[in-house]
Motif scaffolding. Structure first.
Motif, PDB file in Angstrom:
ATOM      1  N   SER B  27       0.802  -1.224   0.000  1.00 18.44           N
ATOM      2  CA  SER B  27       0.000   0.000   0.000  1.00 18.44           C
ATOM      3  C   SER B  27       0.837   1.278   0.000  1.00 18.44           C
ATOM      4  N   CYS B  36      -3.389   4.335   5.109  1.00 18.84           N
ATOM      5  CA  CYS B  36      -3.456   3.056   4.426  1.00 18.84           C
ATOM      6  C   CYS B  36      -4.620   3.071   3.445  1.00 18.84           C
ATOM      7  N   THR B  37      -4.322   2.898   2.194  1.00 20.11           N
ATOM      8  CA  THR B  37      -5.366   2.923   1.171  1.00 20.11           C
ATOM      9  C   THR B  37      -5.176   1.699   0.294  1.00 20.11           C
ATOM     10  N   VAL B  38      -6.105   0.800   0.345  1.00 20.05           N
ATOM     11  CA  VAL B  38      -5.938  -0.465  -0.347  1.00 20.05           C
ATOM     12  C   VAL B  38      -6.914  -0.597  -1.514  1.00 20.05           C
ATOM     13  N   GLY B  39      -8.125  -0.060  -1.317  1.00 20.94           N
ATOM     14  CA  GLY B  39      -9.192  -0.254  -2.294  1.00 20.94           C
ATOM     15  C   GLY B  39      -8.883   0.297  -3.663  1.00 20.94           C
ATOM     16  N   ASN B  40      -7.932   1.211  -3.745  1.00 22.15           N
ATOM     17  CA  ASN B  40      -7.644   1.813  -5.046  1.00 22.15           C
ATOM     18  C   ASN B  40      -6.568   1.054  -5.805  1.00 22.15           C
ATOM     19  N   GLN B  41      -6.061   0.008  -5.201  1.00 24.88           N
ATOM     20  CA  GLN B  41      -5.011  -0.726  -5.887  1.00 24.88           C
ATOM     21  C   GLN B  41      -5.598  -1.764  -6.840  1.00 24.88           C
ATOM     22  N   SER B  42      -4.761  -2.195  -7.744  1.00 28.41           N
ATOM     23  CA  SER B  42      -5.241  -3.187  -8.703  1.00 28.41           C
ATOM     24  C   SER B  42      -4.650  -4.544  -8.376  1.00 28.41           C
ATOM     25  N   CYS B  43      -5.436  -5.562  -8.675  1.00 29.75           N
ATOM     26  CA  CYS B  43      -4.970  -6.932  -8.493  1.00 29.75           C
ATOM     27  C   CYS B  43      -4.045  -7.273  -9.663  1.00 29.75           C
TER      28      CYS B  43
END
Lengths: 461, 47
Positions: B27, B36-43
């Motif tokens: 992150s 902490c920012t997780v939702g904006n990341q890509s798989c």
């Protein structure tokens, strides 16, 4: 768990546990919370209709029947009222063998600026001025490769202080990292975080070749930036860095970089700073709230929240407007990947600090992340001996949303992953605590980000 | 549906089966260094 909110004329229903997001009309918006227990108790559609009538809903009966039917169809498809089935799953996920996949290398504990809010205290991190030697960096990269298991992509951030003050070591470490890739089947993704003061064409050419991402520190409007990011003599740094940062952004085709700012109590109208950066031509923008002790004059306070919430709303509206005009830009905290976002394991297991991600001081000590550097209670080991304080790593390993009381009923837990452990520790004394102001702002950002998605999906139709 | 428009999202429950490979970005390595920012990341696997 569901979360319903209205923003910019949209009624939004988030089904938290499935990740589904629904944009609904007023009937459904009113019915969704009312029907949650009824659906669970498997009441009939007629009973549900009676319930709505008892509540005094004055919608036409036919419309309510239709809406109830649609709600039930979503529930049946596990896109509404979904149960939380992840707690045991995440426990087993968290107890697995972890590998280290990212390092934050503190290349220089020194800085050529004296930013007032710096958690590194002008680069020194409550300690002494120091530069990382090539040997220490080399040992750190060796440690990363040796402890990264089968993971291919390894991330290394050149951080500080100001890493350009120790640029030769950065270049040498990049070369060393590249020399390890083939033999070990690894791929390094390097990131440089810089204040721009020492940036020149040679550095830019190297960075564009080798750095997957560059983070450029700038706060926004000149007066805002210069107030918080002066040189040690007090003079501002805005004028000298802006032309360089524009050059960086353009030379990278407006991709794979961020201009990154911090807003404080002194610029609560921070949306103007974001828009200022957009007006300068930047397309990748991140402006974040300062994290500071309550005693600091620039700290964000509880009473600032209503103003900040309004700012996020205004920024969201302006971003939609600009996007529709073909002048869109990305704001890091409003970016949300609904379709291709992380798996639930990633979402619930936290940022990885202290387990997958470690910070390395100039003299080679390991800490759970850059924000813990200097706090001896969190010293994990060093590049020579490896991890020596396993018990601290285990605490971080167990730190997930289910270990945090305030996360359990929070709709945003799948987007923030339980928040920042360092912030939690600094404000509550525990890494499993929660920094309340940070949480409130995070929730607002998630709501705005999803509203933007709803608005843009309208546009696409 | 007449009353509901569902945005296209990743099914989190299904992601239990194939998820957890750990190849995704950490992150804090992107832009945030204080939140902490997780939702904006890509798989990495659905790119």
């Amino acid at each position: 768990m569901i979360h319903c909110y209205k923003n910019n004329g949209y009624n939004i229903v988030m089904d938290v546990n499935s990740g589904s997001v629904h944009v609904v009309d007023d009937i459904v918006y009113d019915l969704v919370p009312l029907l949650e227990p009824a659906v669970r108790e498997k009441k009939t559609e007629d009973e549900m209709l009676d319930l709505a009538v008892q509540q005094g809903f004055s919608y036409a009966t036919e419309d309510m029947k239709e809406a109830i039917g649609e709600i039930l169809a979503l529930a049946e498809a596990e896109m509404l009222y979904t149960e939380d089935i992840y707690e045991n799953y995440i426990d087993s996920f968290k107890t697995r063998e972890t590998v280290v996949k990212a390092l934050c290398l503190h290349i220089a504990h020194d800085c050529n600026l004296a930013c007032k809010y710096c958690f590194a205290e002008e680069g020194e991190y409550h300690g002494r001025r120091a530069m990382m030697s090539f040997e220490v960096g080399q040992k750190a990269l060796d440690f990363l490769v040796a402890n990264s298991g089968n993971r291919i992509n390894l991330e290394v951030d050149f951080f500080g202080g100001e890493p350009l003050m120790n640029w030769q070591v950065v270049k040498d470490l990049v070369a060393y990292g590249r020399s390890l890739e083939k033999e070990h089947n690894k791929k390094f993704r390097f990131t440089l975080t810089t204040n721009g003061v020492l940036l020149n064409d040679d550095i830019l050419e190297f960075a564009n070749r080798e750095m997957s991402n560059i983070v450029l520190s700038i706060d926004g409007r000149k007066e805002v930036h210069d107030m918080m990011r002066p040189h040690r003599g007090g003079q501002g740094s805005y004028d000298e860095i802006v032309p360089k940062f524009i050059k960086v952004a353009e030379s990278r085709n407006q991709m794979d970089y961020y201009v990154r700012g911090t807003f404080t109590h002194h610029n609560l109208d921070f949306s103007k700073d974001v828009l200022h950066l957009a007006d300068l031509g930047f397309k990748q923008i991140s402006v974040e709230p300062v994290v500071a002790e309550n005693t600091a004059d620039y700290a964000i306070r509880e009473e600032d929240l209503p103003m900040l919430m309004k700012q996020y709303d205004e920024l969201a509206l302006e971003m939609i407007r600009r996007r529709k005009e073909g002048k869109g830009f990305n704001f890091f905290h409003f970016m949300i990947d609904l379709e291709g976002g992380p798996c639930v394991a990633k979402r619930l297991s936290g940022c990885g600090s202290g387990t997958e991600y470690l910070a390395v001081t100039p003299w080679g000590d390991f800490y759970p992340c850059h924000q813990f550097v200097g706090n001896e209670d969190f010293l994990l080991g060093n590049v020579y001996e490896g991890i020596t304080a396993e018990h601290i790593c285990n605490e971080f390993k167990q730190c997930n949303v289910y270990a945090k009381e305030s996360c359990k009923d929070c709709f945003a837990k799948f987007y923030c992953s339980g928040g920042c452990a360092a912030n939690a520790y600094n404000f509550t004394g525990q890494i499993t605590g929660a920094y309340d102001i940070g949480c409130q702002l995070q929730k607002k950002r998630v709501e705005c980000a999803i509203m933007i998605k709803a608005a843009l999906s309208d546009e696409e139709e | 549906m007449k009353h509901i428009k569902t945005l296209s999202t990743r099914d989190l429950k299904k992601s239990m089966k194939k998820g957890g490979c750990g190849e995704c970005q950490t992150s804090c390595q992107s832009a945030c260094k204080t939140s902490c920012t997780v939702g904006n990341q890509s798989c990495e696997n659905v790119k």
